[in-house]
Design an enzyme around this catalytic site. Structure first.
Site, PDB file in Angstrom:
ATOM      1  N   ASP A 271      67.834 -27.234  12.948  1.00 39.99           N
ATOM      2  CA  ASP A 271      68.850 -27.845  13.803  1.00 39.99           C
ATOM      3  C   ASP A 271      68.251 -28.824  14.806  1.00 39.99           C
ATOM      4  OD1 ASP A 271      70.664 -25.944  12.607  1.00 39.99           O
ATOM      5  OD2 ASP A 271      69.811 -24.468  13.965  1.00 39.99           O
TER       6      ASP A 271
ATOM      7  N   HIS B  84      73.392 -30.482   7.918  1.00 38.65           N
ATOM      8  CA  HIS B  84      73.046 -31.723   8.600  1.00 38.65           C
ATOM      9  C   HIS B  84      74.327 -32.393   9.064  1.00 38.65           C
ATOM     10  CE1 HIS B  84      68.922 -32.092   6.395  1.00 38.65           C
ATOM     11  NE2 HIS B  84      68.977 -31.112   7.262  1.00 38.65           N
TER      12      HIS B  84
HETATM   13  P1  IMP Z   1      68.788 -17.727   5.135  1.00 34.13           P
HETATM   14  O1  IMP Z   1      68.117 -19.040   4.908  1.00 34.13           O
HETATM   15  O2  IMP Z   1      70.286 -17.789   5.071  1.00 34.13           O
HETATM   16  O3  IMP Z   1      68.216 -16.636   4.289  1.00 34.13           O
HETATM   17  O4  IMP Z   1      68.464 -17.292   6.653  1.00 34.13           O
HETATM   18  C1  IMP Z   1      67.172 -16.911   7.087  1.00 34.13           C
HETATM   19  C2  IMP Z   1      66.929 -17.324   8.520  1.00 34.13           C
HETATM   20  O5  IMP Z   1      66.797 -18.731   8.593  1.00 34.13           O
HETATM   21  C3  IMP Z   1      68.055 -16.967   9.498  1.00 34.13           C
HETATM   22  O6  IMP Z   1      67.489 -16.666  10.769  1.00 34.13           O
HETATM   23  C4  IMP Z   1      68.877 -18.246   9.572  1.00 34.13           C
HETATM   24  O7  IMP Z   1      69.594 -18.329  10.794  1.00 34.13           O
HETATM   25  C5  IMP Z   1      67.767 -19.277   9.515  1.00 34.13           C
HETATM   26  N1  IMP Z   1      68.172 -20.564   8.957  1.00 34.13           N
HETATM   27  C6  IMP Z   1      68.314 -20.892   7.660  1.00 34.13           C
HETATM   28  N2  IMP Z   1      68.656 -22.183   7.524  1.00 34.13           N
HETATM   29  C7  IMP Z   1      68.703 -22.696   8.758  1.00 34.13           C
HETATM   30  C8  IMP Z   1      68.981 -24.007   9.275  1.00 34.13           C
HETATM   31  O8  IMP Z   1      69.227 -24.986   8.546  1.00 34.13           O
HETATM   32  N3  IMP Z   1      68.953 -24.119  10.639  1.00 34.13           N
HETATM   33  C9  IMP Z   1      68.640 -23.084  11.459  1.00 34.13           C
HETATM   34  N4  IMP Z   1      68.364 -21.857  11.023  1.00 34.13           N
HETATM   35  C10 IMP Z   1      68.402 -21.660   9.687  1.00 34.13           C
END
Ligand code: IMP
Length: 464
Positions: free
Chosen positions: A15, A43
């Protein structure tokens, strides 16, 4: 070999504002390419005064001349991808599926999808939720509790890809009989896994049972495969053809370095290679082809989900950053955890991706956030080791070690002025300029972009 590609990667926990940087750069490229992650990414792009979020579609796809490429390293939820395309079309952004005549005859907004990307199915999302429920139920045992995933099935889809026997690739969607056999096999095997986890976590059948119904899964993916068919190609050859013809590519990193499966704060990470190192495996294009690597960072730190964050502020200042920076997740809407800038983390992330320039985002948010006229920046960590306190300027990617790290802060002057209409470094107050200099010196990489607001015009191009 000609260097024909550049990359944009996130240097914190996601982010950072990569969408805006990609939007600023994309017009110079013929192709914009996603290489990792899936619909967990979000995005934001500004189109004609409207703010839109893209999750799977590369965010630079709407620029003149851009083909959007979803590379083999992405895990694709085909139903969500179609919804996203429909939403973009409704907003007046006409996505076209596929390219004709190789790629020469394409228009801005053309989208292609690797036949080797793996597919996220309903049972991956159910498994994601069930595993999180189980981890939450077991918090305090040897497990550290839930990861706080986005629930988009990312971890289970990458796990199935690595386990080989039971994963479906985008190319499989094009062969009806083969797809039907595979879906039946996968659903049968997944049912065993999900039943076991659900029973242990006390989750009722109704919450996961439909996700392994082979007829329902098959019907959904078969029609999604039909709809996406014109976009499904061998993207590896396409990308090499483009580079060899002198066309430039921009790789869009999703998620961010500190969430990387190898180099992030394991186990509180996502399941893909989020750094510039992931471009090779995620697209088939060697890193030797890449010139500029733009590292995108916020002027402070944020994190969504669980896991250590040494500079987190659980006080009024953290709340002020959240409100002023509108720090709520693009994908899940969750409030982001906010804190001071962690230069130890950013320096580490820049090193991993071989960053050649920095984009500092949301600098405007720090104006008037200062505590007594000052801001804090973390330049090291203090750790208790055998009754001694040691300090280090190295990042500790293992979550259990990082949890014990106390930030060592440098206090720097803040500023109160509204800088959101600054267009050159000379327009900035002394405190803001000194803040940029401190980042540049500490990371050892030049700053090329400073963003002072969401609009394109709210950008300082430092090299200009
Ligand atoms: P997952 O990718 O859904 O398995 O999430 C794993 C961790 O990565 C969690 O803490 C999510 O909040 C974080 N996360 C995954 N993608 C993003 C992103 O694009 N921005 C911020 N956090 C992310």
């Amino acid at each position: 070999m000609v260097i024909g590609a550049d990359a944009v990667v996130g240097l914190q926990w996601g982010d950072e504002g990569k969408g805006k940087v990609i939007d600023l750069l994309a017009a110079d490229y013929s192709g914009v390419v996603r290489y990792n992650g899936g619909a967990n990414a979000g995005h934001s792009i500004q189109v004609g005064g409207k703010r839109l979020s893209v999750h799977l579609v590369p965010s630079g796809v709407f620029h003149a001349g851009s083909v959007g490429v979803i590379g083999n390293g992405v895990v694709v939820d085909p139903i969500r991808l179609l919804d996203e395309i429909a939403g973009l079309r409704e907003a007046g952004l006409p996505i076209q599926l596929g390219v004709r005549d190789g790629y020469k005859d394409h228009k801005a907004g053309s989208l292609v999808l690797s036949d080797r990307a793996h597919v996220v199915l309903p049972y991956h999302k159910a498994e994601d939720r069930l595993r999180e429920a189980r981890l939450a139920a077991r918090a305090g045992t040897s497990f550290s509790g839930a990861i706080g995933t986005t629930g988009r099935g990312i971890g289970p889809a990458y796990a199935d890809k690595a386990s080989r026997a039971n994963s479906i690739r985008v190319g499989d969607l094009l062969d009806a009989d083969h797809l039907a056999r595979k879906v039946r096999e996968c659903c049968a095997l997944k049912e065993l896994t999900l039943r076991g986890i659900a029973e242990e976590a006390g989750v009722p059948d109704a919450e996961w049972r439909d996700s392994v119904d082979p007829d329902a899964v098959l019907e959904a993916v078969r029609s999604a495969g039909e709809a996406l068919k014109p976009a499904i190609v061998d993207t590896t050859y396409l990308l090499h053809d483009m580079l060899n013809a002198g066309d430039r590519l921009l790789f869009e990193g999703a998620n961010a370095t500190l969430l990387d499966v190898d180099h992030g704060t394991y186990p509180f990470i996502t399941s893909s290679s989020t750094t510039a190192l992931g471009i090779g495996p995620g697209t088939g294009v060697p890193t030797a082809r890449i010139g500029r690597v733009v590292g995108v960072m916020k002027a402070y730190s944020t994190r969504v989900g669980a896991g250590p964050m040494p500079t987190e502020l659980e006080n009024d200042t953290g709340e002020l950053i959240r409100t002023r920076g509108n720090e709520f997740g693009t994908t899940t809407g969750r409030p982001r955890r906010c804190g001071w800038l962690d230069l130890v983390a950013v320096r580490y992330a820049a090193m991993i991706s071989g960053v050649t320039e920095l984009s500092i985002m949301l600098l405007d948010v720090l104006g008037s956030v200062s505590e007594g006229g000052s801001l804090k920046v973390c330049t090291g960590y203090a750790l208790e080791c055998e009754q001694e306190t040691v300090t280090t300027d190295r990042f500790l990617p293992d979550a259990h070690k990082l949890e014990r790290a106390q930030p060592v802060y440098e206090t720097v002057p803040g500023w109160e002025e509204d800088i959101s209409s600054a267009t050159s470094l000379g327009d900035l107050p002394d405190g803001a300029r000194a803040y940029i200099d401190l980042i540049e010196q500490s990371v050892g990489v030049p700053v090329s972009i400073v963003s002072v607001g969401p609009g394109r015009e709210q950008t300082i191009h430092c090299s200009a």
